[in-house]
Write a protein that holds these residues in place. Structure first.
Motif, PDB file in Angstrom:
ATOM      1  N   CYS A  68      64.126 -14.170 -50.849  1.00  0.00           N
ATOM      2  CA  CYS A  68      64.745 -14.427 -52.022  1.00  0.00           C
ATOM      3  C   CYS A  68      65.522 -13.053 -52.326  1.00  0.00           C
ATOM      4  O   CYS A  68      66.645 -12.857 -52.566  1.00  0.00           O
ATOM      5  CB  CYS A  68      63.733 -14.611 -53.162  1.00  0.00           C
ATOM      6  N   SER A 102      68.609 -12.697 -50.142  1.00  0.00           N
ATOM      7  CA  SER A 102      69.681 -13.156 -50.751  1.00  0.00           C
ATOM      8  C   SER A 102      70.484 -12.652 -51.937  1.00  0.00           C
ATOM      9  O   SER A 102      71.489 -12.594 -51.818  1.00  0.00           O
ATOM     10  CB  SER A 102      69.223 -14.666 -51.123  1.00  0.00           C
ATOM     11  N   ILE A 103      69.424 -12.037 -52.658  1.00  0.00           N
ATOM     12  CA  ILE A 103      70.023 -11.314 -53.782  1.00  0.00           C
ATOM     13  C   ILE A 103      70.791 -10.092 -53.463  1.00  0.00           C
ATOM     14  O   ILE A 103      71.870  -9.821 -53.986  1.00  0.00           O
ATOM     15  CB  ILE A 103      68.883 -11.072 -54.910  1.00  0.00           C
ATOM     16  N   GLN A 159      74.846 -18.051 -51.632  1.00  0.00           N
ATOM     17  CA  GLN A 159      74.695 -19.314 -52.613  1.00  0.00           C
ATOM     18  C   GLN A 159      73.071 -18.835 -53.038  1.00  0.00           C
ATOM     19  O   GLN A 159      72.193 -19.729 -53.047  1.00  0.00           O
ATOM     20  CB  GLN A 159      74.696 -20.566 -52.066  1.00  0.00           C
ATOM     21  N   THR A 160      72.947 -17.814 -53.847  1.00  0.00           N
ATOM     22  CA  THR A 160      71.634 -17.240 -54.237  1.00  0.00           C
ATOM     23  C   THR A 160      70.849 -18.302 -55.026  1.00  0.00           C
ATOM     24  O   THR A 160      69.757 -18.539 -54.741  1.00  0.00           O
ATOM     25  CB  THR A 160      71.888 -15.972 -54.974  1.00  0.00           C
ATOM     26  N   THR A 161      71.536 -19.000 -55.870  1.00  0.00           N
ATOM     27  CA  THR A 161      70.760 -19.688 -56.692  1.00  0.00           C
ATOM     28  C   THR A 161      69.939 -21.035 -56.084  1.00  0.00           C
ATOM     29  O   THR A 161      68.797 -21.401 -55.843  1.00  0.00           O
ATOM     30  CB  THR A 161      71.467 -20.438 -57.833  1.00  0.00           C
ATOM     31  N   SER A 162      71.054 -21.717 -55.206  1.00  0.00           N
ATOM     32  CA  SER A 162      70.560 -22.900 -54.227  1.00  0.00           C
ATOM     33  C   SER A 162      69.466 -22.292 -53.092  1.00  0.00           C
ATOM     34  O   SER A 162      68.647 -23.115 -52.815  1.00  0.00           O
ATOM     35  CB  SER A 162      71.784 -23.569 -53.632  1.00  0.00           C
ATOM     36  N   LYS A 222      74.641 -19.764 -46.919  1.00  0.00           N
ATOM     37  CA  LYS A 222      73.595 -20.177 -47.710  1.00  0.00           C
ATOM     38  C   LYS A 222      72.937 -18.849 -48.344  1.00  0.00           C
ATOM     39  O   LYS A 222      72.503 -19.266 -49.620  1.00  0.00           O
ATOM     40  CB  LYS A 222      72.625 -20.847 -47.064  1.00  0.00           C
ATOM     41  N   LYS A 254      73.929 -10.807 -51.844  1.00  0.00           N
ATOM     42  CA  LYS A 254      75.094 -11.611 -52.911  1.00  0.00           C
ATOM     43  C   LYS A 254      75.596 -10.365 -53.674  1.00  0.00           C
ATOM     44  O   LYS A 254      76.917 -10.325 -53.833  1.00  0.00           O
ATOM     45  CB  LYS A 254      74.341 -12.363 -53.873  1.00  0.00           C
ATOM     46  N   ILE A 295      67.430 -19.865 -53.452  1.00  0.00           N
ATOM     47  CA  ILE A 295      66.022 -19.544 -53.810  1.00  0.00           C
ATOM     48  C   ILE A 295      65.353 -20.651 -54.180  1.00  0.00           C
ATOM     49  O   ILE A 295      64.280 -20.946 -54.121  1.00  0.00           O
ATOM     50  CB  ILE A 295      66.148 -18.528 -55.025  1.00  0.00           C
ATOM     51  N   LYS A 296      66.012 -21.724 -54.850  1.00  0.00           N
ATOM     52  CA  LYS A 296      65.510 -22.935 -55.053  1.00  0.00           C
ATOM     53  C   LYS A 296      65.072 -23.498 -53.803  1.00  0.00           C
ATOM     54  O   LYS A 296      63.939 -24.190 -53.943  1.00  0.00           O
ATOM     55  CB  LYS A 296      66.535 -23.988 -55.899  1.00  0.00           C
TER      56      LYS A 296
END
Length: 374
Positions: free
Chosen positions: A152, A155-156, A66-69, A63, A159, A71-72
């Motif tokens: 966030c 995660s970035i 999957q940076t975009t999801s 997870k 990634k 952070i969302k």
């Protein structure tokens, strides 16, 4: 360990940490000596670091990448909740000055309260939306801002490194070194050079602590049940508390990254060991409920202090309503009153709000089906 006990004791640990946070936001004259640094032992050394460590427990690598999801998801679970608190608080700023919740003669972390015009109100709303809100009654919510940014950022960072490094072992070592480097750099800038950007420097500290919690739970698979390690952890926490005192992660102030990491992990072990020992007890279930709702206790306990002060005034105990920290002074009875009242108020508030929401949703569904049947 099976799923249910794991979640229960983690909630208990969060409950212990949030109670420590509320306790040390009460202005009480705790006993202090070089041999018994009570404030540090009761929480100033460990309560916020433990929260960050626990924040990494249930992160999953797939997870994170999957940076975009990812952070969302954090926008929905953390950022929106922040705005639900901050926007009303900003809109009610002038009202809180009028009713005495703020005192224009008191400095709230270097900020003097004044009446805002429309332009200032809009400015503060924009700052809140841009993760820079500083409304005193929500002072403890800096933690949630930093937690959101740090998750966030983690995660970035993960990634980017995952894209650059294909070997899994090298990737993990380099990620560890990168996050530790950022933490050391952040600490150096704050504590050596006196350069701190609020909610920026301490974000790197938070990223490191969250990552440590992630590694402890997912790579080392610690179960926090060894009594000998717990005893060693107690010695470590006591030693660091007597040598250096507490930490102030809001301002990113601590002695060094290594000591912070060691003391935080040792405190985490003590808290988690204790949580598992009491998870079947009545007090364990109460603390677990507090832990599940720690976000709301963090956001509402300063308001609870003020309501508590109003109640005290009804029975002839006069306190300064404008004080942000509960003014218990040297009264242990007032300490207990403010602690219990603020926590109970926060829990009752969010429980009542959830029940009201459930009733409204139920009525809406019933009306929909009634109209459909007609």
């Amino acid at each position: 360990m099976n799923t249910a006990p794991r979640f229960l004791w983690v909630d208990i640990s969060k409950g212990i940490a949030i109670i420590a946070v509320v306790l040390l936001h009460i202005n009480f004259q705790f006993y202090e000596s070089k041999y018994v640094p009570l404030t540090a032992l009761l929480g100033s050394l460990w309560h916020v670091p433990v929260f960050f460590l626990l924040g990494g427990f249930f992160l999953k690598e797939e997870k994170l990448l999957q940076t975009t999801s990812f952070i969302k998801g954090k926008i929905k679970s953390l950022y929106y909740l922040l705005l639900y608190f901050y926007i009303p608080a900003v809109l009610l700023h002038n009202t809180m000055l009028y009713i005495g919740f703020y005192d224009p003669t008191i400095s709230y972390g270097g900020k003097i309260m004044t009446i805002w015009d429309v332009s200032e109100m809009i400015k503060e709303l924009i700052l809140s939306i841009c993760l820079a809100g500083r409304e005193p009654i929500l002072g403890a919510m800096w933690f949630v801002y930093v937690l959101f940014i740090a998750l966030c950022g983690l995660s970035i960072t993960s990634k980017i490194l995952h894209l650059l490094i294909k070997d899994k072992k090298k990737y993990e070592w380099i990620r560890c070194a990168t996050l530790l480097f950022f933490c050391i750099l952040s600490s150096t800038m704050t504590n050596l050079f006196g350069f701190t950007i609020p909610r920026f420097n301490n974000t790197f500290t938070a990223m490191w602590l969250i990552y440590c919690g992630y590694i402890l739970k997912n790579n080392f698979h610690l179960n926090f049940t060894n009594k000998f390690i717990c005893l060693i952890s107690i010695l470590i926490v006591y030693h660091i508390a007597t040598m250096q005192g507490g930490v102030l992660l809001n301002a990113n102030q601590y002695h060094d990254a290594l000591t912070l990491t060691i003391s935080s992990i040792a405190a985490l072990y003590i808290v988690n060991y204790t949580s598992q020992k009491i998870e079947k007890s009545y007090i364990g279930h109460i603390l677990a409920f507090c832990g599940k709702n720690s976000f709301y206790i963090m956001g509402l306990h300063f308001l609870g202090f003020k309501l508590g002060t109003i109640i005290l005034s009804w029975i002839g105990i006069k306190q300064n309503l404008g004080e942000l920290m509960a003014p218990a002074q040297s009264s242990f009875v007032l300490l207990l009153f403010y602690l219990i009242f603020s926590v109970v108020f926060s829990l009752l508030f969010i429980t009542s709000l959830r029940q009201l929401k459930a009733i409204v949703e139920h009525l809406s569904i019933s009306r929909f089906y009634n109209q459909k049947s007609q």
